[in-house]
Design a protein around this motif. Structure first.
Motif, PDB file in Angstrom:
ATOM      1  N   LEU A  21      17.468  82.660  51.914  1.00 17.51           N
ATOM      2  CA  LEU A  21      17.569  81.218  52.112  1.00 17.51           C
ATOM      3  C   LEU A  21      16.535  80.481  51.265  1.00 17.51           C
ATOM      4  CD1 LEU A  21      18.847  78.782  53.488  1.00 17.51           C
ATOM      5  CD2 LEU A  21      17.189  79.075  55.344  1.00 17.51           C
ATOM      6  N   ALA A  22      15.324  80.992  51.187  1.00 18.47           N
ATOM      7  CA  ALA A  22      14.289  80.359  50.354  1.00 18.47           C
ATOM      8  C   ALA A  22      14.740  80.299  48.897  1.00 18.47           C
ATOM      9  CB  ALA A  22      12.969  81.111  50.487  1.00 18.47           C
ATOM     10  N   LEU A  23      15.368  81.358  48.418  1.00 23.32           N
ATOM     11  CA  LEU A  23      15.894  81.378  47.052  1.00 23.32           C
ATOM     12  C   LEU A  23      17.016  80.354  46.892  1.00 23.32           C
ATOM     13  CD1 LEU A  23      15.752  82.836  44.296  1.00 23.32           C
ATOM     14  CD2 LEU A  23      17.460  84.429  45.191  1.00 23.32           C
ATOM     15  N   MET A  24      17.903  80.283  47.874  1.00 20.22           N
ATOM     16  CA  MET A  24      18.989  79.293  47.838  1.00 20.22           C
ATOM     17  C   MET A  24      18.444  77.866  47.815  1.00 20.22           C
ATOM     18  SD  MET A  24      21.635  81.063  50.557  1.00 20.22           S
ATOM     19  CE  MET A  24      22.699  79.628  50.680  1.00 20.22           C
ATOM     20  N   LEU A  25      17.411  77.605  48.607  1.00 23.78           N
ATOM     21  CA  LEU A  25      16.835  76.256  48.659  1.00 23.78           C
ATOM     22  C   LEU A  25      16.176  75.891  47.335  1.00 23.78           C
ATOM     23  CD1 LEU A  25      15.392  76.276  52.278  1.00 23.78           C
ATOM     24  CD2 LEU A  25      17.504  75.189  51.463  1.00 23.78           C
ATOM     25  N   ALA A  26      15.518  76.851  46.704  1.00 21.90           N
ATOM     26  CA  ALA A  26      14.923  76.594  45.388  1.00 21.90           C
ATOM     27  C   ALA A  26      16.018  76.268  44.380  1.00 21.90           C
ATOM     28  CB  ALA A  26      14.109  77.805  44.940  1.00 21.90           C
ATOM     29  N   TRP A  27      17.122  76.975  44.456  1.00 20.29           N
ATOM     30  CA  TRP A  27      18.257  76.724  43.571  1.00 20.29           C
ATOM     31  C   TRP A  27      18.825  75.334  43.852  1.00 20.29           C
ATOM     32  CZ3 TRP A  27      20.127  80.391  40.045  1.00 20.29           C
ATOM     33  CH2 TRP A  27      21.283  80.022  39.360  1.00 20.29           C
ATOM     34  N   ASP A  28      18.982  74.981  45.126  1.00 13.51           N
ATOM     35  CA  ASP A  28      19.475  73.646  45.498  1.00 13.51           C
ATOM     36  C   ASP A  28      18.613  72.554  44.870  1.00 13.51           C
ATOM     37  OD1 ASP A  28      21.459  74.724  47.137  1.00 13.51           O
ATOM     38  OD2 ASP A  28      20.397  74.291  49.012  1.00 13.51           O
ATOM     39  N   ILE A  29      17.309  72.687  45.014  1.00 11.67           N
ATOM     40  CA  ILE A  29      16.386  71.673  44.490  1.00 11.67           C
ATOM     41  C   ILE A  29      16.505  71.584  42.972  1.00 11.67           C
ATOM     42  CG2 ILE A  29      13.952  71.078  44.186  1.00 11.67           C
ATOM     43  CD1 ILE A  29      13.559  72.255  47.074  1.00 11.67           C
ATOM     44  N   ALA A  30      16.601  72.723  42.309  1.00  6.59           N
ATOM     45  CA  ALA A  30      16.735  72.729  40.847  1.00  6.59           C
ATOM     46  C   ALA A  30      18.039  72.072  40.405  1.00  6.59           C
ATOM     47  CB  ALA A  30      16.645  74.153  40.320  1.00  6.59           C
ATOM     48  N   ASP A  31      19.117  72.329  41.143  1.00  6.51           N
ATOM     49  CA  ASP A  31      20.431  71.794  40.764  1.00  6.51           C
ATOM     50  C   ASP A  31      20.691  70.376  41.255  1.00  6.51           C
ATOM     51  OD1 ASP A  31      21.182  74.015  39.348  1.00  6.51           O
ATOM     52  OD2 ASP A  31      22.589  74.770  40.842  1.00  6.51           O
ATOM     53  N   TYR A  32      20.295  70.079  42.494  1.00  6.51           N
ATOM     54  CA  TYR A  32      20.685  68.821  43.136  1.00  6.51           C
ATOM     55  C   TYR A  32      19.521  67.887  43.429  1.00  6.51           C
ATOM     56  CZ  TYR A  32      24.623  71.932  44.043  1.00  6.51           C
ATOM     57  OH  TYR A  32      25.640  72.837  43.904  1.00  6.51           O
ATOM     58  N   GLY A  33      18.302  68.379  43.296  1.00  3.93           N
ATOM     59  CA  GLY A  33      17.140  67.553  43.582  1.00  3.93           C
ATOM     60  C   GLY A  33      16.735  67.542  45.043  1.00  3.93           C
ATOM     61  N   SER A  34      17.492  68.227  45.889  1.00  2.17           N
ATOM     62  CA  SER A  34      17.148  68.309  47.317  1.00  2.17           C
ATOM     63  C   SER A  34      17.803  69.561  47.908  1.00  2.17           C
ATOM     64  CB  SER A  34      17.619  67.064  48.076  1.00  2.17           C
ATOM     65  OG  SER A  34      19.028  66.967  48.046  1.00  2.17           O
ATOM     66  N   GLU A  35      17.308  69.941  49.082  1.00  2.00           N
ATOM     67  CA  GLU A  35      17.854  71.118  49.761  1.00  2.00           C
ATOM     68  C   GLU A  35      19.246  70.801  50.298  1.00  2.00           C
ATOM     69  OE1 GLU A  35      14.957  72.147  52.709  1.00  2.00           O
ATOM     70  OE2 GLU A  35      13.538  72.862  51.203  1.00  2.00           O
ATOM     71  N   ASP A  36      20.170  71.750  50.111  1.00  4.57           N
ATOM     72  CA  ASP A  36      21.545  71.528  50.541  1.00  4.57           C
ATOM     73  C   ASP A  36      22.112  72.745  51.266  1.00  4.57           C
ATOM     74  OD1 ASP A  36      23.915  69.911  50.627  1.00  4.57           O
ATOM     75  OD2 ASP A  36      24.762  71.150  49.037  1.00  4.57           O
ATOM     76  N   SER A  37      21.273  73.693  51.642  1.00  6.39           N
ATOM     77  CA  SER A  37      21.720  74.904  52.325  1.00  6.39           C
ATOM     78  C   SER A  37      20.939  75.058  53.622  1.00  6.39           C
ATOM     79  CB  SER A  37      21.476  76.137  51.448  1.00  6.39           C
ATOM     80  OG  SER A  37      22.178  76.045  50.243  1.00  6.39           O
ATOM     81  N   THR A  38      21.549  75.735  54.580  1.00  8.03           N
ATOM     82  CA  THR A  38      20.894  76.013  55.857  1.00  8.03           C
ATOM     83  C   THR A  38      21.053  77.496  56.187  1.00  8.03           C
ATOM     84  OG1 THR A  38      22.875  75.632  57.194  1.00  8.03           O
ATOM     85  CG2 THR A  38      21.475  73.694  56.718  1.00  8.03           C
ATOM     86  N   MET A  39      20.269  77.957  57.121  1.00  9.50           N
ATOM     87  CA  MET A  39      20.405  79.333  57.585  1.00  9.50           C
ATOM     88  C   MET A  39      21.813  79.540  58.145  1.00  9.50           C
ATOM     89  SD  MET A  39      19.077  82.327  57.852  1.00  9.50           S
ATOM     90  CE  MET A  39      17.310  82.185  57.684  1.00  9.50           C
ATOM     91  N   GLU A  40      22.333  78.542  58.823  1.00 15.30           N
ATOM     92  CA  GLU A  40      23.692  78.634  59.364  1.00 15.30           C
ATOM     93  C   GLU A  40      24.700  78.849  58.231  1.00 15.30           C
ATOM     94  OE1 GLU A  40      26.833  76.066  62.096  1.00 15.30           O
ATOM     95  OE2 GLU A  40      24.795  75.332  61.837  1.00 15.30           O
ATOM     96  N   ASP A  41      24.541  78.125  57.118  1.00 12.89           N
ATOM     97  CA  ASP A  41      25.426  78.311  55.964  1.00 12.89           C
ATOM     98  C   ASP A  41      25.376  79.750  55.467  1.00 12.89           C
ATOM     99  OD1 ASP A  41      26.055  75.554  55.894  1.00 12.89           O
ATOM    100  OD2 ASP A  41      24.471  75.138  54.429  1.00 12.89           O
ATOM    101  N   LEU A  42      24.155  80.259  55.292  1.00  9.13           N
ATOM    102  CA  LEU A  42      23.988  81.609  54.769  1.00  9.13           C
ATOM    103  C   LEU A  42      24.604  82.637  55.707  1.00  9.13           C
ATOM    104  CD1 LEU A  42      22.829  83.720  52.838  1.00  9.13           C
ATOM    105  CD2 LEU A  42      20.675  83.557  54.104  1.00  9.13           C
TER     106      LEU A  42
END
Length: 67
Positions: A21-42
């Protein structure tokens, strides 16, 4: 010269969810400028696949997830 980073390829386990999830959130920030994933999503995504067959993690010898 930097030393080589030892990487291992392995299947994820439920215990890896926080690191993934931490990796996904870093990717979200790089791509979208904000976090867009949750543990529930994963966990929802993981429930749809066989982790021991269809998913892989790239990790250091110390266990840090890189991809």
């Amino acid at each position: 010269m930097k030393p080589f980073l030892a990487l291992n390829l392995r299947h994820p386990t439920p215990e890896d969810a926080g690191d993934v999830l931490a990796l996904m959130l870093a990717w979200d920030i790089a791509d979208y400028g904000s976090e867009d994933s949750t543990m529930e999503d994963l966990l929802d995504q993981w429930s749809d696949i066989d982790l021991q067959r269809d998913a892989w993690l790239l990790v250091t010898s110390e266990g840090q997830v890189h991809g």
